[in-house]
Every structure is written in structure tokens, then in C-alpha cells.
Motif scaffolding. Structure first.
Motif, mmCIF file in Angstrom:
data_model
loop_
_atom_site.group_PDB
_atom_site.id
_atom_site.type_symbol
_atom_site.label_atom_id
_atom_site.label_comp_id
_atom_site.label_asym_id
_atom_site.label_seq_id
_atom_site.Cartn_x
_atom_site.Cartn_y
_atom_site.Cartn_z
ATOM 1 N N TYR A 1 -29.014 36.085 -25.921
ATOM 2 C CA TYR A 1 -29.275 34.903 -25.095
ATOM 3 C C TYR A 1 -30.173 35.211 -23.899
ATOM 4 N N GLN B 1 -21.486 30.429 -24.755
ATOM 5 C CA GLN B 1 -22.843 30.522 -25.318
ATOM 6 C C GLN B 1 -23.699 29.326 -24.903
ATOM 7 N N GLU C 1 -27.150 29.473 -22.662
ATOM 8 C CA GLU C 1 -28.419 28.906 -23.123
ATOM 9 C C GLU C 1 -29.008 27.959 -22.086
ATOM 10 N N TYR D 1 -30.216 29.911 -19.068
ATOM 11 C CA TYR D 1 -31.427 30.679 -19.373
ATOM 12 C C TYR D 1 -32.657 29.797 -19.231
#
Length: 528
Positions: free
Chosen positions: A26, A114, A118, A121
Motif C-alpha cells: 500500500y 487496508q 489506501e 496514501y
């Protein structure tokens, strides 16, 4: 990749987040997993994370205190908090601190983490793009202002001063107080410029960061302004009134010292200053600046950056005759390399002490060294190992005797090593020893029998062996070495032909002249 850090006093949560999440997939590199906020804070000081996932309800320093403490150090990290239901009040405080996301430990699942990674990011990437854009705009703005100011300085130094009022108006536009009647011109030169280039990679970057730093340092000084002249040199104008009570020269010197300390501490760039005298007339200021920009040779013999005042400048000498020293020093270096002596520092230091004691002009020192290096290459037959243009460029760029000393040590050490390689390549040890003996005893009579005996060889066998290994007779080799040395002495000194003949072991001047003419096609008198 972005750096991530986990902080939680629950070992099970740390293990889950560390092992069950594929961080690199990631776009993150997990730099640590801490069980308390104190350890996390110390780790962050050494390596600031971009993303921090932290528990709120920890003993000692809780998550809120940790976030506040870290934000006082650096505002850029993004935070995700972990909490239980009964931590809701803490969570509200965290939101007020700008925390990006919130995870209840009861709902902690891989897919949830997760998804958060994401999303964050993408935000980090957007922030990075925006930050680079802002940095680019700032760079362009500073560079544009620096270019305008540099052009003003060059125009000021190279064109007639037709309208002095206009020059003052332009200086006011750049931020200099126009109400002051006098100015103190100052030049600034980067000390050991090559060190700055090594640190910041290119000249444009060195000039930009110094210009930017000077703008900030002088922001609160309406009576001082800086200009770039080149990546290595900068100029200052200090506006003042000629009032002995205020001592404007001391004020200017204090600012120079502050700039010197700050550039050294923050940017690791050292600078020397050359302070002129207080002046009112623009033409006189111009002449002073031109002189100060050429005064950076004053720092050549300094072990560290200094502040030079106009009364402290010392004349650098241009010796009329280097030849006696050059001839002897060349011979000393020649012996050093032929003997394979790797302890080159004493020979280098002898040169440094000679030029420093006489404060010889740096350009003369560099010309001397370049000629010496060419002579060494030609004499020791490894000129193909060096790029002469590159070597000359390296010498010209050196602005300090310390750098020159370091460069000479490297050159001589490499020359010794190359000489050793060349000597041992496809030659027998006896031939190498014979050649070294000749090179070290050119001032004496040298016979084949004498050298053969020193090598414990039959003279006839030694003669055949030398011819086979080198392609020339031993006596031809001796004469060639002596004639090459004779030519150097003729060109480098005022010694007579008879003196040179005796210095090379020839009692008969006529025989020496005959050998010289046979070798070069002209008598020694034509070389003088």
C-alpha cells in the motif's frame, strides 16, 4: 514509500497490525511498532513518520498528549487513532487536532485498515504534489528576484553611472532603505567551494540556497541587502549614516559574523567576508566592490573562513624567479616516485610551506603545479593515465591551500602506485633496479660494469638482458635520461652549460655538447 509507525500498549494489536498488513503493498514502510508513546516520540525525532496509527488510552503519555507533542515538532504527519467505546471523549479531542481517521478496536479488521491506508496514501500523494508545486513556485520567485538583483549588480559594476538617483530607486525597490546617505560595500566568497558543490551537487543549487538563506537572514534588516555575483561570490550593501556614535562598520561586521555562523550551522557552507570602507559616492562604492570581488585570493592561505577588513588585506607576491626552487623540487618529487616512497606528505608539506611563507599568488602556485605534474607524467611515461585538461580544471577550481595539499597528496600517491605498476609490468626485477639506479644517480658517472656488479650479474649478460627487456642499450638509456634532465635544467635555471655538464657527471663539456646535439639535433646553446 511513506514511513509508518504504530503505537499501542496492547501487544496483540501491535502484532496484528505488524504481521497481518502488507504495508509495502500500500506504499508504506513500517519503521517501528512501539508499546508506549515515550518510545514512539523518541523514534519519531530520529525518523519522522508520514503516517502514525496510535492508541488513545495508553498509560503514562496518552495518545492525545503524544499527538500534541509530535505536532509541536513537525506538523506534517497524518494520524489514525485506535480506541475503545469508552474513549469517545478522547476521540473528540483527536478530531480537533486534525486526526485523519478513527478505528474502534472492536471493529478492527484487515479490510478496514487496508481501506484507510489506501485513502491516506492518495491524500499523501496529493499533499506531496502540492508541496512540490509550492516549492517550485517559491524557487522560481526567489530565483527571479535573485536574477534581477544579480543583473542590477553587474550593470552597476560594468556600466557608467549616468543617473545615480535611478540606482538608489532600484535599490529601494529591492528593499534597501533609501534615506541613508552612505554605504559599506562587502564581498562574500564561499570557502572551499568544492565542498559545497559535493554537498549540493551543482552550482545552481548552491547559489539558490545561499540566496534564499541571505534573503531570510536580512529580512529584518532594512539597511542591508545582498546580491549574487556567481555561485561562489556574493555582494552586500549596508546603508548607513556616517555617524561615529553608531559605528556602522562594527554593525556591518556583526551582521557578517551572524551570516557566517548561520550558513555554517544550517547549510554546512562556510564563507569568508571582505569588508570595504564607508563611502557616499556611488563611483567609489563601485570601485570598492570590484576590488573586494578580486580579494578572495586573501583567503587562499587561511585554514578557516575569516572576515577581512580593508586595512587587513595583504599583498600576495608574484616571485620573479621560481627556477631554483622548481628545479630542486622537481628532482625531489622525481626521486620520491622512482623510489616508490608512499610517504608523500613531507614532500607535499615542503611545497605548501614554501608558497605559504611567501604568500605567492594562487594563480602562480597553480601554474607551477600544473607544469610540475606535466613534467612528472612525461618523465615517468604514464601521461596516458591522466586527463590533462581535467587536471588543469581541478587545479583552477581550488580556492584554498588545504584543498591543494589534499589534491597533491592524492596525485603523488597515485603517481607512486602507477610507477610501481609500470615498472613491474613485463620487466625483470634486475632491469627495474637498474633503471631506478640510473634515475636516482643522474649526477654521477654511470657505467654498465658498475651497475652489473651492483646487481651481481655478469656485465655481458646484463647488457644483453637490458637490450632484450627494454629495446635499447644500457648506455643509450643512461645518455637519454641525462639529456632529458639536461634540457630541463637548461629551460628551468640560469646555470651555464658547463655547470649543467658537471651536474650530470660529465667532466668534458665538449663531450656533453656532442651528446646533446646527437640526441636533440641542436646544441645546448639553442635551448637556452
Amino acid at each position: 514509500m511513506y514511513k509508518a509507525l504504530i503505537v499501542d500498549d496492547d501487544v496483540a494489536v501491535l502484532a496484528f497490525l505488524t504481521k497481518m498488513i502488507s504495508w509495502e503493498q500500500y506504499g508504506y514502510r513500517l519503521i517501528g511498532a512501539c508499546s508506549n508513546a515515550h518510545d514512539a516520540l523518541e523514534m519519531s525525532k530520529e525518523q519522522m513518520p508520514d503516517l502514525i496509527i496510535t492508541d488513545i488510552g495508553m498509560p503514562g503519555m496518552d495518545g492525545i498528549e503524544f499527538i500534541k507533542a509530535l505536532q509541536q515538532i513537525d506538523e506534517h504527519p497524518r494520524f489514525v487513532i485506535l480506541s475503545c467505546h469508552d474513549d469517545f471523549k478522547f476521540a473528540q479531542q483527536a478530531v480537533q487536532l486534525g486526526v485523519q481517521d478513527y478505528i474502534l478496536k472492536e471493529t478492527l479488521q484487515i479490510e478496514l485498515v487496508q481501506g484507510i491506508l489506501e485513502r491516506l496514501y492518495r491524500r499523501l500523494e496529493e499533499d506531496s504534489r502540492l508541496h512540490k508545486k509550492v516549492e517550485k513556485l517559491h524557487y522560481q520567485a526567489v530565483k527571479s528576484k535573485s536574477v534581477w538583483k544579480e543583473q542590477w549588480l553587474r550593470d552597476f559594476l560594468t556600466t557608467p553611472l549616468a543617473d545615480k538617483a535611478k540606482w538608489r530607486e532600484q535599490l529601494a525597490e529591492y528593499g534597501l532603505n533609501p534615506d541613508m546617505s552612505h554605504m559599506i560595500p562587502v564581498a562574500c566568497s564561499v570557502f572551499r567551494f568544492q565542498d559545497a558543490l559535493t554537498r549540493y551537487q551543482n552550482e545552481d543549487m548552491v547559489k539558490f540556497i545561499i540566496c534564499n538563506a541571505l534573503e531570510e537572514l536580512l529580512q529584518q534588516e532594512p539597511n542591508a541587502i545582498s546580491f549574487s555575483y556567481s555561485p561562489k561570490q556574493f555582494c552586500f550593501l549596508f546603508a548607513c549614516r556616517k555617524d561615529l556614535a553608531t559605528k556602522p562598520d562594527e554593525w556591518a561586521e556583526q551582521i557578517c559574523k551572524q551570516v557566517q555562523r548561520t550558513l555554517s550551522k544550517v547549510l554546512k557552507i562556510q564563507v569568508s567576508f571582505f569588508i570595504g570602507e564607508i563611502e557616499q559616492d556611488f563611483t567609489a562604492i563601485k570601485q570598492q566592490l570590484l576590488g573586494l570581488l578580486h580579494a578572495d585570493d586573501q583567503a587562499f592561505y587561511s585554514a578557516e573562513p575569516q572576515i577581512f577588513k580593508s586595512g587587513q588585506f595583504r599583498l600576495l607576491n608574484n616571485p620573479e624567479d621560481w627556477m631554483p626552487f622548481y628545479s630542486g623540487y622537481t628532482e625531489q618529487v622525481h626521486h620520491l616516485i622512482v623510489e616508490g616512497n608512499k610517504d608523500v606528505q613531507p614532500v607535499v608539506d615542503a611545497f605548501v610551506q614554501f608558497v605559504a611563507a611567501r604568500r605567492i599568488q594562487p594563480i602562480m602556485v597553480k601554474h607551477f603545479l600544473f607544469k610540475l605534474m606535466l613534467d612528472i607524467q612525461m618523465k615517468l611515461t604514464f601521461s596516458h593515465q591522466y586527463n590533462n585538461e581535467k587536471m588543469q580544471g581541478q587545479l583552477e577550481e581550488m580556492d584554498n591551500i588545504g584543498q591543494l595539499r589534499e589534491w597533491m597528496i592524492r596525485f603523488f600517491e597515485r603517481a607512486v602506485s602507477l610507477m610501481d605498476q609500470i615498472s613491474t609490468k613485463s620487466k625483470k626485477a634486475e632491469i627495474i633496479d637498474a633503471q631506478k639506479y640510473v634515475l636516482l644517480h643522474l649526477d654521477q658517472k654511470i657505467t654498465l660494469v658498475e651497475v652489473a656488479e651492483r646487481l651481481f650479474l655478469n656485465a655481458s649478460y646484463f647488457s644483453r638482458l637490458f637490450k632484450k627487456e627494454t629495446g635499447e642499450n644500457f648506455i643509450e638509456y643512461v645518455n637519454r635520461m641525462k639529456m632529458e634532465r639536461a634540457k630541463e635544467l637548461l629551460q628551468e635555471s640560469n646555470r651555464t652549460i658547463e655547470d649543467i655538464a658537471l651536474a650530470l657527471g660529465y667532466d668534458n663539456k665538449g663531450y656533453f655538447v656532442k651528446l646533446f646535439k646527437n640526441h636533440y639535433g641542436v646544441p645546448p646553446s639553442r635551448v637556452l
